[in-house]
Design a protein around this motif. Sequence first.
Motif, PDB file in Angstrom:
ATOM      1  N   THR A 190       0.818  -1.211   0.000  1.00  0.00           N
ATOM      2  CA  THR A 190       0.000   0.000   0.000  1.00  0.00           C
ATOM      3  C   THR A 190       0.849   1.257   0.000  1.00  0.00           C
ATOM      4  O   THR A 190       0.403   2.318  -0.374  1.00  0.00           O
ATOM      5  CB  THR A 190      -0.898   0.066   1.244  1.00  0.00           C
ATOM      6  OG1 THR A 190      -0.068  -0.096   2.394  1.00  0.00           O
ATOM      7  CG2 THR A 190      -1.934  -1.038   1.204  1.00  0.00           C
ATOM      8  N   ASN A 191       2.068   1.126   0.406  1.00  0.00           N
ATOM      9  CA  ASN A 191       2.881   2.308   0.606  1.00  0.00           C
ATOM     10  C   ASN A 191       4.338   1.911   0.502  1.00  0.00           C
ATOM     11  O   ASN A 191       4.753   0.987   1.204  1.00  0.00           O
ATOM     12  CB  ASN A 191       2.622   2.776   2.033  1.00  0.00           C
ATOM     13  CG  ASN A 191       2.778   4.255   2.148  1.00  0.00           C
ATOM     14  OD1 ASN A 191       3.689   4.840   1.580  1.00  0.00           O
ATOM     15  ND2 ASN A 191       1.875   4.858   2.882  1.00  0.00           N
ATOM     16  N   LYS A 192       5.095   2.549  -0.365  1.00  0.00           N
ATOM     17  CA  LYS A 192       6.524   2.225  -0.421  1.00  0.00           C
ATOM     18  C   LYS A 192       7.293   3.519  -0.196  1.00  0.00           C
ATOM     19  O   LYS A 192       7.024   4.525  -0.863  1.00  0.00           O
ATOM     20  CB  LYS A 192       6.861   1.630  -1.787  1.00  0.00           C
ATOM     21  CG  LYS A 192       8.348   1.238  -1.916  1.00  0.00           C
ATOM     22  CD  LYS A 192       8.635   0.524  -3.230  1.00  0.00           C
ATOM     23  CE  LYS A 192       9.157   1.493  -4.280  1.00  0.00           C
ATOM     24  NZ  LYS A 192       9.869   0.811  -5.363  1.00  0.00           N
ATOM     25  N   SER A 193       8.231   3.483   0.726  1.00  0.00           N
ATOM     26  CA  SER A 193       8.978   4.708   1.001  1.00  0.00           C
ATOM     27  C   SER A 193      10.116   4.843   0.002  1.00  0.00           C
ATOM     28  O   SER A 193      10.415   3.931  -0.760  1.00  0.00           O
ATOM     29  CB  SER A 193       9.563   4.662   2.419  1.00  0.00           C
ATOM     30  OG  SER A 193      10.723   3.858   2.418  1.00  0.00           O
ATOM     31  N   MET A 210       7.999  -0.441   3.674  1.00  0.00           N
ATOM     32  CA  MET A 210       6.713  -0.430   2.988  1.00  0.00           C
ATOM     33  C   MET A 210       5.659  -1.015   3.911  1.00  0.00           C
ATOM     34  O   MET A 210       5.981  -1.652   4.927  1.00  0.00           O
ATOM     35  CB  MET A 210       6.794  -1.253   1.700  1.00  0.00           C
ATOM     36  CG  MET A 210       7.163  -2.698   1.894  1.00  0.00           C
ATOM     37  SD  MET A 210       7.272  -3.528   0.305  1.00  0.00           S
ATOM     38  CE  MET A 210       7.639  -5.198   0.808  1.00  0.00           C
ATOM     39  N   GLU A 211       4.429  -0.787   3.551  1.00  0.00           N
ATOM     40  CA  GLU A 211       3.327  -1.373   4.302  1.00  0.00           C
ATOM     41  C   GLU A 211       2.587  -2.285   3.358  1.00  0.00           C
ATOM     42  O   GLU A 211       2.337  -1.922   2.206  1.00  0.00           O
ATOM     43  CB  GLU A 211       2.400  -0.279   4.818  1.00  0.00           C
ATOM     44  CG  GLU A 211       3.038   0.471   5.963  1.00  0.00           C
ATOM     45  CD  GLU A 211       2.367   1.798   6.269  1.00  0.00           C
ATOM     46  OE1 GLU A 211       3.046   2.663   6.835  1.00  0.00           O
ATOM     47  OE2 GLU A 211       1.188   1.967   5.905  1.00  0.00           O
ATOM     48  N   ARG A 220       4.145  -3.718   8.614  1.00  0.00           N
ATOM     49  CA  ARG A 220       5.181  -2.859   8.071  1.00  0.00           C
ATOM     50  C   ARG A 220       6.405  -3.725   7.777  1.00  0.00           C
ATOM     51  O   ARG A 220       6.773  -4.586   8.569  1.00  0.00           O
ATOM     52  CB  ARG A 220       5.515  -1.821   9.123  1.00  0.00           C
ATOM     53  CG  ARG A 220       6.362  -0.689   8.674  1.00  0.00           C
ATOM     54  CD  ARG A 220       6.474   0.291   9.845  1.00  0.00           C
ATOM     55  NE  ARG A 220       7.728   0.979   9.836  1.00  0.00           N
ATOM     56  CZ  ARG A 220       7.982   2.044   9.099  1.00  0.00           C
ATOM     57  NH1 ARG A 220       7.054   2.552   8.332  1.00  0.00           N
ATOM     58  NH2 ARG A 220       9.156   2.628   9.123  1.00  0.00           N
ATOM     59  N   ALA A 237       4.152   0.029  -5.520  1.00  0.00           N
ATOM     60  CA  ALA A 237       3.000   0.215  -4.646  1.00  0.00           C
ATOM     61  C   ALA A 237       1.734  -0.099  -5.429  1.00  0.00           C
ATOM     62  O   ALA A 237       1.614   0.236  -6.592  1.00  0.00           O
ATOM     63  CB  ALA A 237       2.958   1.651  -4.134  1.00  0.00           C
ATOM     64  N   THR A 256       4.173   4.691  13.107  1.00  0.00           N
ATOM     65  CA  THR A 256       3.268   4.135  12.124  1.00  0.00           C
ATOM     66  C   THR A 256       1.899   3.891  12.722  1.00  0.00           C
ATOM     67  O   THR A 256       1.765   3.689  13.917  1.00  0.00           O
ATOM     68  CB  THR A 256       3.861   2.815  11.586  1.00  0.00           C
ATOM     69  OG1 THR A 256       2.915   2.245  10.703  1.00  0.00           O
ATOM     70  CG2 THR A 256       4.126   1.842  12.706  1.00  0.00           C
ATOM     71  N   SER A 381       4.638   9.446   4.551  1.00  0.00           N
ATOM     72  CA  SER A 381       4.268   8.047   4.752  1.00  0.00           C
ATOM     73  C   SER A 381       2.761   7.841   4.765  1.00  0.00           C
ATOM     74  O   SER A 381       2.278   6.762   5.030  1.00  0.00           O
ATOM     75  CB  SER A 381       4.866   7.524   6.053  1.00  0.00           C
ATOM     76  OG  SER A 381       4.410   8.327   7.115  1.00  0.00           O
ATOM     77  N   SER A 382       1.990   8.895   4.477  1.00  0.00           N
ATOM     78  CA  SER A 382       0.537   8.720   4.449  1.00  0.00           C
ATOM     79  C   SER A 382       0.109   8.258   3.071  1.00  0.00           C
ATOM     80  O   SER A 382       0.793   8.513   2.084  1.00  0.00           O
ATOM     81  CB  SER A 382      -0.182  10.034   4.747  1.00  0.00           C
ATOM     82  OG  SER A 382       0.382  10.696   5.828  1.00  0.00           O
ATOM     83  N   THR A 383      -1.051   7.626   3.037  1.00  0.00           N
ATOM     84  CA  THR A 383      -1.598   7.215   1.744  1.00  0.00           C
ATOM     85  C   THR A 383      -2.894   7.972   1.538  1.00  0.00           C
ATOM     86  O   THR A 383      -3.793   7.919   2.374  1.00  0.00           O
ATOM     87  CB  THR A 383      -1.904   5.705   1.757  1.00  0.00           C
ATOM     88  OG1 THR A 383      -0.777   5.024   2.266  1.00  0.00           O
ATOM     89  CG2 THR A 383      -2.219   5.212   0.359  1.00  0.00           C
TER      90      THR A 383
END
Lengths: 601, 122
Positions: A190-193, A210-211, A220, A237, A256, A381-383
């Motif tokens: 869902t989320n890649k830094s 990432m999440e 995480r 992502a 997180t 880090s927000s989606t």
Amino acid sequence: MTKLSEGTIEALSNGTGVSDAVLQLVNIRKLDGGNGPSRFRVMMSDGRHTLSSFMLSTQLNHMAEENILAPNCICNLKRHVTNILKDGRRVVIILEIDVIKPAKDVAGRIGDPTPYTEGQSKGPQSAPVPENRPPLQPQNRNEVNRGLNRDFGKKAPSVMPNTPGGSSKVVPIASLNPYQSKWTIRARVTNKSSIRTWSNSRGDGKLFSMEIVDESGEIRVTGFNQEVDKFYSLIEAGKVYYISKGSLKLANKQYTSVKNDYEMTLNGESTIIPCEDSCDVPMVQCDFVSIGDLENRDKDAIVDVIGVCKSVDDISRLTTKSNREVSKRTLSLMDMSGKVVTVTLWGEEAEKFDGSSQPVVAIKGAKLSDFGGRSLSASFSSTLMINPDIPEAYKLRGWYDKEGHAMDGQSLTEVKGGSGGGNTNWKSLSDVKTEHLGHGDKADYYTCVATIVFLRKENCLYQACPSQDCNKKVVDQQNGMFRCEKCDKEFPNFKYRLILSANIADYGDNQWVTCFQESAEAILGQNAAYLGQLKDSNEAAFDEVFQHANFNTFVFRNRVKLETYNDESRIKATVMDVKPVDHKEYSKRLILNIRKLAANH
Amino acid sequence: MASLLDTSKPRINCSMLSQHIGRGVCFVGRVEKVHPTGKTFSVSDGEGKSATVELNEPLEEELSGIVEVIGMVSSKGVITTTTYNILREDKGIPFDLELYNEALKVIHDFPQYYPFEVAASG
């Protein structure tokens, strides 16, 4: 007498899937977790057999701690997963369980169950899983899963079925724990830094995080150094991957909002393989907080929110301390609590955002701040999701189209220079105390309707530097000259300035406030120079100004902050602005609040 | 009628007239038509409904705008006036009759929080 689902224990031991099995809890035992959360080991009976190798997943620990799960109670095992240990033994992890009859209502053991041992009945035996599994072949995997999907349909997967091919099963994220290392999960990123590098005395390195989410939960994942090289470019992502053999450890919840006791680190044995068949894996896992509840959360908390974007401002550009230019955009978000909060978007998200047609906006991992009361920021880090395909979004859309669009909403974020209706942070003086406004690190601002009940006329005036922009108190040199330390000059004159200490009150409470020049002059109805003159020449007239000003009601916009002087902390309130009461607006607001209160009853 | 001025006179609008027959009330509304005799006129409330007001003596002045009438509601739903005030439109903040009506509804929906009776008899 509640009937137990006989045959369940046998089925579970053979790896056959079961759903909604009624079982009796025979025994529950706490295993000390050492550094981590405790684990509870459970023995269940289906009336025919007992099995002691059940483990409660940590998210259900509270059921054991609160004695909801107690010996003899009858339960409905709704979701579970079976893991196979190195020695071939099975452990059934309980993911979701309901107590349909509490222990106290059950007389004793139902039936005469005997412990189940392997080979007792003629069920199909599963092939023991080989110790060292080779990395998954994408081909096998897809075929197998397509077959599975046909069987399941779109039901929530209660069981990870056993595949005849002998290749590894997919387990739910919720079942991951540090005690088992041979697992594979299928999850969506869902989320890649971005890649972060560091350099310190111990050396340097890089990492990314990432999440990931699947039907059972989220977690995480972090990769360091070599894993960055191996996996970073492979992962996108939004796409689904099979991940296996990461290391699990306790999560650092500070950074997180991901709901999992553990977090994963990729290591040399970990594998990540793209999954083609991804329709069953959800897009995101969110635990939404109602906007109205945000006031109760601590500032700096990381929350998930969803609401309708009522309005959006234009993009503005700022320059950061490191001289980078960044785009910024604020929007106001409202949900069914009737409250509105200001959300700030940054960078590309700010530029891409389209707030026309008032979309439903969901943000996972937004940062809550106490700026202007309460406000949200979408950090790196927000989606951000616009009109997400989730039930909460549809509910909001329906509510907004029916009633929400007509509401002004009460904003949690105070807008500078704005007053009236939508954006003001109206509080009563007792609210200010009960909500501990001003107790945080930053000052709080609020607006209230209050009446002046006391004005301190002693020491309300001071002699200030006559220079245009300087208001520093001057020292009387006693020789006709006045010295300003700030300007480092002497003057033959000074200007009077006001610092007025007052007590204001409403129906519930009172508050000592300090009013500076502008607000003091507004309250007293005279300017500082004239008052200074009066004080020196006509004390009676001077007193009368204060008499006259007493017991007037105004709309005050105040700033409160906890200040510490020599070990003593006190709330200091300053009046930023004073306005006469707009009775029409006040009435409308009161009527609206009364109706809202009545509706919520 | 000294007695009427001593009792509590709830503020009402047209829809509440029937519930206050025989009682003293306070009615705020906009003057609509004045009868040529000057002894009666019609007023409309914040909801747009109309009521009739009767006076003991004919009017001595021009009546227009918003008035506050204190009187008693007859069996026919007509307000027989004891006294009246004109809320002048050229002074102060213009009177918002619709907002007044909303406030009226609140007072009548939550009588437990607006114990005017108690205050009057006190």
